[in-house]
Design a protein around this motif. Structure first.
Motif, short mmCIF file in Angstrom:
data_model
loop_
_atom_site.label_atom_id
_atom_site.label_comp_id
_atom_site.label_asym_id
_atom_site.label_seq_id
_atom_site.Cartn_x
_atom_site.Cartn_y
_atom_site.Cartn_z
N LEU A 1 3.80 9.76 -5.29
CA LEU A 1 3.80 10.73 -4.20
C LEU A 1 3.77 10.05 -2.83
CD1 LEU A 1 1.31 13.45 -5.51
CD2 LEU A 1 3.80 13.40 -5.70
N GLY A 2 3.10 8.92 -2.74
CA GLY A 2 2.98 8.22 -1.47
C GLY A 2 3.76 6.93 -1.41
N ILE A 3 4.82 6.87 -2.19
CA ILE A 3 5.57 5.62 -2.27
C ILE A 3 6.22 5.25 -0.94
CG2 ILE A 3 7.81 6.58 -2.99
CD1 ILE A 3 7.85 4.27 -5.10
N ASN A 4 6.40 6.24 -0.05
CA ASN A 4 7.00 6.00 1.26
C ASN A 4 5.99 5.63 2.33
OD1 ASN A 4 6.03 8.75 1.02
ND2 ASN A 4 6.88 9.10 3.06
N LEU A 5 4.70 5.72 2.04
CA LEU A 5 3.66 5.53 3.05
C LEU A 5 3.20 4.07 3.08
CD1 LEU A 5 1.68 8.83 2.45
CD2 LEU A 5 3.43 8.36 4.18
N PRO A 6 2.61 3.63 4.20
CA PRO A 6 2.23 2.21 4.35
C PRO A 6 1.21 1.77 3.31
CG PRO A 6 2.19 3.35 6.48
CD PRO A 6 2.36 4.41 5.43
N GLU A 7 1.36 0.54 2.86
CA GLU A 7 0.47 0.00 1.84
C GLU A 7 -0.97 -0.08 2.33
OE1 GLU A 7 2.39 -3.11 -1.05
OE2 GLU A 7 3.13 -3.54 0.98
N GLU A 8 -1.17 -0.38 3.61
CA GLU A 8 -2.54 -0.53 4.12
C GLU A 8 -3.32 0.77 4.10
OE1 GLU A 8 0.10 -0.79 7.92
OE2 GLU A 8 0.30 -1.15 5.75
N PHE A 9 -2.61 1.89 3.90
CA PHE A 9 -3.29 3.19 3.81
C PHE A 9 -3.10 3.81 2.43
CE2 PHE A 9 -2.44 2.59 8.36
CZ PHE A 9 -3.73 2.72 8.86
N GLY A 10 -2.89 2.98 1.43
CA GLY A 10 -2.82 3.47 0.06
C GLY A 10 -1.45 3.85 -0.43
N GLY A 11 -0.43 3.68 0.39
CA GLY A 11 0.92 4.03 -0.03
C GLY A 11 1.62 2.90 -0.74
N GLY A 12 2.89 3.13 -1.06
CA GLY A 12 3.66 2.14 -1.79
C GLY A 12 4.46 1.20 -0.92
N GLY A 13 4.49 1.46 0.39
CA GLY A 13 5.22 0.59 1.30
C GLY A 13 6.73 0.75 1.23
N GLY A 14 7.21 1.78 0.57
CA GLY A 14 8.65 2.02 0.47
C GLY A 14 9.13 2.94 1.58
N GLY A 15 10.17 3.69 1.29
CA GLY A 15 10.73 4.57 2.31
C GLY A 15 11.27 5.84 1.70
N MET A 16 12.15 6.50 2.45
CA MET A 16 12.73 7.74 1.97
C MET A 16 13.67 7.50 0.79
SD MET A 16 11.17 9.87 3.63
CE MET A 16 11.96 11.14 2.67
N ALA A 17 14.23 6.30 0.69
CA ALA A 17 15.07 5.99 -0.47
C ALA A 17 14.27 6.13 -1.76
CB ALA A 17 15.64 4.58 -0.34
N GLU A 18 13.06 5.59 -1.75
CA GLU A 18 12.22 5.65 -2.95
C GLU A 18 11.66 7.05 -3.18
OE1 GLU A 18 12.92 1.61 -1.89
OE2 GLU A 18 12.02 3.18 -0.66
N LEU A 19 11.20 7.71 -2.11
CA LEU A 19 10.61 9.03 -2.29
C LEU A 19 11.65 10.04 -2.77
CD1 LEU A 19 7.82 10.41 -1.94
CD2 LEU A 19 8.64 11.23 0.29
N SER A 20 12.87 9.92 -2.28
CA SER A 20 13.93 10.85 -2.72
C SER A 20 14.28 10.62 -4.20
CB SER A 20 15.18 10.69 -1.85
OG SER A 20 15.72 9.39 -1.93
N ILE A 21 14.17 9.39 -4.66
CA ILE A 21 14.39 9.11 -6.09
C ILE A 21 13.35 9.86 -6.93
CG2 ILE A 21 14.13 7.32 -7.87
CD1 ILE A 21 15.50 5.38 -5.90
N VAL A 22 12.09 9.82 -6.48
CA VAL A 22 11.02 10.49 -7.22
C VAL A 22 11.30 11.98 -7.35
CG1 VAL A 22 8.56 11.06 -7.25
CG2 VAL A 22 9.30 8.76 -6.56
#
Length: 380
Positions: free
Chosen positions: A46-67
């Motif tokens: 769910l948070g793959i597009n969000l910054p890693e330092e705040f618990g996300g995956g450090g990815g972007g919209m490319a990854e979130l749209s795949i999900v």
């Protein structure tokens, strides 16, 4: 899929999410949908597009749209992904204060907190410049007054990111600003809209009757509200395209399975070109829409907001049209069975049209392309 378009990591992500979707499958049970949301959050999707330092995956919209696409292709799309991590999470990650990021992003990333997005108004429609929800300074805080309509998931969201307009101290004109409004804020009311569309995420009309907010409810710079707003709207269009492509793929897969097995004369009905060709065409159009979605996601993740705006609008348009056609043809392939609850396609007739209408109509996208891409004069 070629690694020219997707990296090996993205292909692995697609396969893993597809497996998750198959385990859960299509269900109208709210508890089943909540379980999928929770598991997707725990797995970091769910948070793959969000910054890693705040618990996300450090990815972007490319990854979130795949999900979202793969969950949709499995019959279990999560509509709040369009709103909570894609719009609200992106805006806070890009423009929020450190305190706002710390407070919100970890929960948005793991799915334990959700945030709705309030922009549409009864009289403004697709014209964000006609928004009448106002924000005025009151002491060291703000007071919001106005109405919103067709806001998804407010009842299950911890807060709503509300688009209002504040007076510019220098010019006196109204400028867009974004505020985080807690669900239980005094004066913040909601009324559920009775929809023909049956979805886990309900739609609401909101009233903001003198809602008092602290100064830190404002997200980002009040002088850059328009930039911040569109930084959230491009992901919204990309994710709507993912939602539509996934739904179209699900419908076509169901029709193909049926056409392989259903036999009326001497051969399965899928052997007849009148059945096979329209499904092949639907598949082609969905693949083309996905390519534009991938382009839009790539441009957005590369920081090209202007280029992403054009591509995101085109992707949303193409995906919506492809989805509606795919669902229509899939239902038609099954004949009477396509309208039964057993096969699960009939409800998609209504659901597929959502992408044509929201978050912006196809006509407004055609306006955007004619003005911005082709340089034609405006009619309004």
């Amino acid at each position: 899929m070629s690694s020219v378009i997707e990296t090996e990591e993205q292909q692995s992500l697609r396969a893993a999410v597809a497996a998750l979707g198959r385990r859960h499958g299509r269900s109208h049970d709210p508890e089943a949908r909540d379980a999928l949301w929770a598991e997707a959050g725990r797995l970091g999707y769910l948070g793959i597009n969000l910054p890693e330092e705040f618990g996300g995956g450090g990815g972007g919209m490319a990854e979130l749209s795949i999900v979202l696409e793969e969950l949709g292709a499995a019959g279990c799309p999560l509509l709040m992904m369009v709103v909570s991590p894609a719009i609200c999470g992106t805006v806070i990650a890009r423009f929020g204060t450190d305190e706002q990021k710390t407070r919100w992003l970890p929960g948005l990333a793991d799915g334990t907190r959700t945030m709705a997005f309030g922009i549409t108004e009864p009289d403004a429609g697709s014209n964000s410049h006609r928004i009448t929800t106002t924000a005025r300074r009151a002491g060291d805080g703000w007071v919001l007054t106005g109405r919103k309509v067709f806001i998804s998931g407010v009842d299950i969201a911890d807060a709503t990111l509300v688009v209002g307009r504040a007076e510019d101290a220098r010019t006196g004109s109204l400028k867009p600003c974004l505020f985080v409004v807690p669900r239980d804020a005094p004066g913040f009311g909601r009324r559920r809209i009775d929809m023909e569309l049956h979805a886990h995420e309900k739609q609401f009309e909101l009233t903001l009757d003198g809602v008092r907010l602290p100064a830190d409810a404002l997200v980002g710079d009040e002088d850059a509200g328009l930039l911040q707003l569109f930084a959230g709207l491009n992901p919204e269009r990309i994710m709507t395209a993912a939602f539509a492509v996934g739904m179209g793929r699900y419908a076509v897969a169901k029709a193909v399975e049926y056409a392989k097995d259903r036999q009326v004369w001497k051969a399965p009905i899928g052997a007849h070109q009148a059945i096979a060709h329209p499904l092949a065409q639907a598949h082609i159009e969905l693949e083309l829409a996905r390519l534009m979605m991938q382009k839009a996601a790539h441009l957005y993740d590369a920081g090209d907001d202007l280029g992403a705006g054009e591509a995101a609008n085109m992707a949303k348009y193409a995906a919506a049209e492809a989805c509606v056609k795919a669902v229509d043809q899939s239902v038609h392939t099954l004949g009477g069975n396509g309208l039964t609850r057993e096969f699960g396609l009939a409800s998609l007739i209504t659901a597929s049209r959502v992408a044509r209408i929201a978050p912006v109509s196809r006509e407004m996208i055609l306006n955007y392309v004619s003005h911005q891409s082709l340089g034609l004069p405006k009619s309004y």
